[in-house]
Design a protein around this motif. Structure first.
Motif, PDB file in Angstrom:
ATOM      1  N   PHE A   2     -23.607 -56.098   8.725  1.00 45.78           N
ATOM      2  CA  PHE A   2     -23.902 -56.536  10.087  1.00 45.78           C
ATOM      3  C   PHE A   2     -22.599 -56.777  10.836  1.00 45.78           C
ATOM      4  O   PHE A   2     -21.569 -57.088  10.248  1.00 45.78           O
ATOM      5  CB  PHE A   2     -24.806 -57.774  10.094  1.00 45.78           C
ATOM      6  N   GLN A   3     -22.675 -56.603  12.163  1.00 49.26           N
ATOM      7  CA  GLN A   3     -21.472 -56.786  12.980  1.00 49.26           C
ATOM      8  C   GLN A   3     -21.246 -58.237  13.363  1.00 49.26           C
ATOM      9  O   GLN A   3     -20.162 -58.765  13.213  1.00 49.26           O
ATOM     10  CB  GLN A   3     -21.568 -55.936  14.253  1.00 49.26           C
ATOM     11  N   ARG A   4     -22.275 -58.855  13.922  1.00 50.26           N
ATOM     12  CA  ARG A   4     -22.135 -60.238  14.397  1.00 50.26           C
ATOM     13  C   ARG A   4     -23.279 -61.070  13.833  1.00 50.26           C
ATOM     14  O   ARG A   4     -24.330 -60.532  13.520  1.00 50.26           O
ATOM     15  CB  ARG A   4     -22.212 -60.276  15.927  1.00 50.26           C
ATOM     16  N   ALA A   5     -23.053 -62.373  13.749  1.00 50.63           N
ATOM     17  CA  ALA A   5     -24.087 -63.280  13.251  1.00 50.63           C
ATOM     18  C   ALA A   5     -24.096 -64.548  14.084  1.00 50.63           C
ATOM     19  O   ALA A   5     -23.044 -65.011  14.536  1.00 50.63           O
ATOM     20  CB  ALA A   5     -23.842 -63.616  11.788  1.00 50.63           C
ATOM     21  N   ARG A   6     -25.281 -65.071  14.289  1.00 47.06           N
ATOM     22  CA  ARG A   6     -25.447 -66.352  14.968  1.00 47.06           C
ATOM     23  C   ARG A   6     -26.476 -67.169  14.190  1.00 47.06           C
ATOM     24  O   ARG A   6     -27.393 -66.614  13.589  1.00 47.06           O
ATOM     25  CB  ARG A   6     -25.964 -66.180  16.407  1.00 47.06           C
ATOM     26  N   ARG A  36     -37.775 -70.959  18.614  1.00 45.85           N
ATOM     27  CA  ARG A  36     -37.332 -71.295  19.971  1.00 45.85           C
ATOM     28  C   ARG A  36     -35.838 -71.608  19.965  1.00 45.85           C
ATOM     29  O   ARG A  36     -35.084 -71.149  20.819  1.00 45.85           O
ATOM     30  CB  ARG A  36     -38.129 -72.478  20.518  1.00 45.85           C
ATOM     31  N   MET A  37     -35.399 -72.372  18.962  1.00 42.11           N
ATOM     32  CA  MET A  37     -33.972 -72.687  18.842  1.00 42.11           C
ATOM     33  C   MET A  37     -33.160 -71.434  18.528  1.00 42.11           C
ATOM     34  O   MET A  37     -32.055 -71.256  19.047  1.00 42.11           O
ATOM     35  CB  MET A  37     -33.764 -73.756  17.766  1.00 42.11           C
ATOM     36  N   MET A  38     -33.709 -70.537  17.708  1.00 38.85           N
ATOM     37  CA  MET A  38     -33.025 -69.287  17.382  1.00 38.85           C
ATOM     38  C   MET A  38     -32.895 -68.406  18.621  1.00 38.85           C
ATOM     39  O   MET A  38     -31.855 -67.773  18.830  1.00 38.85           O
ATOM     40  CB  MET A  38     -33.781 -68.528  16.278  1.00 38.85           C
ATOM     41  N   THR A  39     -33.930 -68.385  19.445  1.00 39.23           N
ATOM     42  CA  THR A  39     -33.902 -67.583  20.669  1.00 39.23           C
ATOM     43  C   THR A  39     -32.801 -68.072  21.598  1.00 39.23           C
ATOM     44  O   THR A  39     -32.097 -67.275  22.225  1.00 39.23           O
ATOM     45  CB  THR A  39     -35.278 -67.623  21.366  1.00 39.23           C
ATOM     46  N   SER A  40     -32.621 -69.372  21.655  1.00 43.90           N
ATOM     47  CA  SER A  40     -31.559 -69.938  22.484  1.00 43.90           C
ATOM     48  C   SER A  40     -30.174 -69.651  21.883  1.00 43.90           C
ATOM     49  O   SER A  40     -29.279 -69.166  22.564  1.00 43.90           O
ATOM     50  CB  SER A  40     -31.776 -71.443  22.630  1.00 43.90           C
ATOM     51  N   ALA A  41     -30.010 -69.935  20.594  1.00 40.19           N
ATOM     52  CA  ALA A  41     -28.712 -69.745  19.940  1.00 40.19           C
ATOM     53  C   ALA A  41     -28.305 -68.274  19.881  1.00 40.19           C
ATOM     54  O   ALA A  41     -27.123 -67.948  19.929  1.00 40.19           O
ATOM     55  CB  ALA A  41     -28.744 -70.332  18.525  1.00 40.19           C
ATOM     56  N   GLY A  42     -29.270 -67.397  19.793  1.00 37.13           N
ATOM     57  CA  GLY A  42     -28.985 -65.971  19.668  1.00 37.13           C
ATOM     58  C   GLY A  42     -29.186 -65.185  20.941  1.00 37.13           C
ATOM     59  O   GLY A  42     -29.328 -63.956  20.897  1.00 37.13           O
ATOM     60  N   ALA A  43     -29.170 -65.849  22.089  1.00 36.72           N
ATOM     61  CA  ALA A  43     -29.472 -65.197  23.366  1.00 36.72           C
ATOM     62  C   ALA A  43     -28.617 -63.959  23.612  1.00 36.72           C
ATOM     63  O   ALA A  43     -29.128 -62.921  24.062  1.00 36.72           O
ATOM     64  CB  ALA A  43     -29.315 -66.193  24.514  1.00 36.72           C
ATOM     65  N   GLU A  44     -27.341 -64.033  23.300  1.00 41.59           N
ATOM     66  CA  GLU A  44     -26.447 -62.892  23.516  1.00 41.59           C
ATOM     67  C   GLU A  44     -26.847 -61.705  22.646  1.00 41.59           C
ATOM     68  O   GLU A  44     -26.899 -60.561  23.109  1.00 41.59           O
ATOM     69  CB  GLU A  44     -25.007 -63.303  23.201  1.00 41.59           C
ATOM     70  N   LEU A  45     -27.155 -61.965  21.380  1.00 46.83           N
ATOM     71  CA  LEU A  45     -27.552 -60.893  20.465  1.00 46.83           C
ATOM     72  C   LEU A  45     -28.908 -60.316  20.852  1.00 46.83           C
ATOM     73  O   LEU A  45     -29.122 -59.105  20.791  1.00 46.83           O
ATOM     74  CB  LEU A  45     -27.590 -61.402  19.020  1.00 46.83           C
ATOM     75  N   ARG A 156     -28.063 -47.838  14.912  1.00 44.49           N
ATOM     76  CA  ARG A 156     -26.703 -47.692  15.451  1.00 44.49           C
ATOM     77  C   ARG A 156     -25.864 -48.920  15.132  1.00 44.49           C
ATOM     78  O   ARG A 156     -24.671 -48.838  14.877  1.00 44.49           O
ATOM     79  CB  ARG A 156     -26.769 -47.483  16.965  1.00 44.49           C
ATOM     80  N   GLN A 157     -26.482 -50.102  15.194  1.00 43.29           N
ATOM     81  CA  GLN A 157     -25.775 -51.366  15.000  1.00 43.29           C
ATOM     82  C   GLN A 157     -26.754 -52.388  14.463  1.00 43.29           C
ATOM     83  O   GLN A 157     -27.935 -52.360  14.810  1.00 43.29           O
ATOM     84  CB  GLN A 157     -25.224 -51.840  16.344  1.00 43.29           C
ATOM     85  N   VAL A 158     -26.263 -53.303  13.643  1.00 47.86           N
ATOM     86  CA  VAL A 158     -27.094 -54.391  13.127  1.00 47.86           C
ATOM     87  C   VAL A 158     -26.346 -55.698  13.313  1.00 47.86           C
ATOM     88  O   VAL A 158     -25.192 -55.830  12.911  1.00 47.86           O
ATOM     89  CB  VAL A 158     -27.459 -54.195  11.633  1.00 47.86           C
ATOM     90  N   ASP A 159     -27.010 -56.664  13.938  1.00 41.04           N
ATOM     91  CA  ASP A 159     -26.527 -58.034  14.053  1.00 41.04           C
ATOM     92  C   ASP A 159     -27.504 -58.922  13.289  1.00 41.04           C
ATOM     93  O   ASP A 159     -28.613 -58.494  12.962  1.00 41.04           O
ATOM     94  CB  ASP A 159     -26.441 -58.475  15.518  1.00 41.04           C
ATOM     95  N   LEU A 160     -27.122 -60.146  13.029  1.00 45.18           N
ATOM     96  CA  LEU A 160     -27.924 -61.059  12.217  1.00 45.18           C
ATOM     97  C   LEU A 160     -28.140 -62.374  12.959  1.00 45.18           C
ATOM     98  O   LEU A 160     -27.191 -62.967  13.461  1.00 45.18           O
ATOM     99  CB  LEU A 160     -27.205 -61.335  10.886  1.00 45.18           C
ATOM    100  N   LEU A 161     -29.391 -62.810  12.994  1.00 45.66           N
ATOM    101  CA  LEU A 161     -29.744 -64.104  13.574  1.00 45.66           C
ATOM    102  C   LEU A 161     -30.534 -64.900  12.552  1.00 45.66           C
ATOM    103  O   LEU A 161     -31.558 -64.430  12.051  1.00 45.66           O
ATOM    104  CB  LEU A 161     -30.580 -63.911  14.849  1.00 45.66           C
TER     105      LEU A 161
END
Length: 171
Positions: A2-6, A36-45, A156-161
């Motif tokens: 994964f590229q980024r993680a939150r 709901r908290m994950m949606t807020s913390a991971g908004a950019e991803l 193409r890309q994988v990020d992690l939340l």
């Protein structure tokens, strides 16, 4: 990989209690608040994702637990964000032993070959930015193994939340 993680929180105290209640205490009602908290913390991803994919459980573990906490969280994040959730794009084909108590190297070895993208799912992943969803990141071994499978499957890309992380460096 994964590229980024939150993550919402460090995996201690209240965050650890919430994960344990959800995962082992049949407190499925906590999933919505955690998502709901994950949606807020991971908004950019989330804003850059085309598809949400939960980390799957092996069929035996799913049968024993009766639900996949990552899928529960991913479906809630999908409802809140409007990003589609696909629970069939990644499967766990290897029955791994629990990761608790394993070293970083043992975790990576335990997960080698554990995930696969079914042939029918490859068109759904082709060229897409995938946001992998799980409850906890410890060493990143699960996220990396699942990401490798998704990338081999055409993502193409994988990020992690995740809801919680053991290390502040994961974010």
């Amino acid at each position: 990989m994964f590229q980024r993680a939150r993550a919402v929180a460090l995996y201690d105290g209240t965050a650890r209690d919430l994960v344990h209640r959800l995962k082992y205490g049949d407190r499925l009602d906590l999933g919505r608040a955690m998502a709901r908290m994950m949606t807020s913390a991971g908004a950019e991803l989330i804003a850059e994702a085309d598809l949400l994919v939960p980390v799957p459980l092996h069929a035996f573990r799913l049968w024993r637990r009766r639900f996949n906490q990552a899928a529960l969280l991913a479906r809630s994040v999908a409802r809140m964000s409007g990003i589609p959730c696909d629970t069939r794009s990644l499967v766990r084909v290897k029955r791994t032993r629990p990761q608790v108590g394993l070293t970083r190297a043992q975790r990576a070895e335990n997960l080698q070959g554990a995930f696969r993208v079914p042939a029918a799912a490859k068109p759904r992943l082709a060229g897409r930015r995938v946001l992998l969803i799980d409850d906890v990141t410890t060493t990143g071994a699960t996220g990396n193994a699942a990401s490798r499978a998704l990338l081999r499957g055409g993502a193409r890309q994988v990020d992690l939340l995740t809801f919680a992380t053991v290390s502040a460096g994961t974010d």
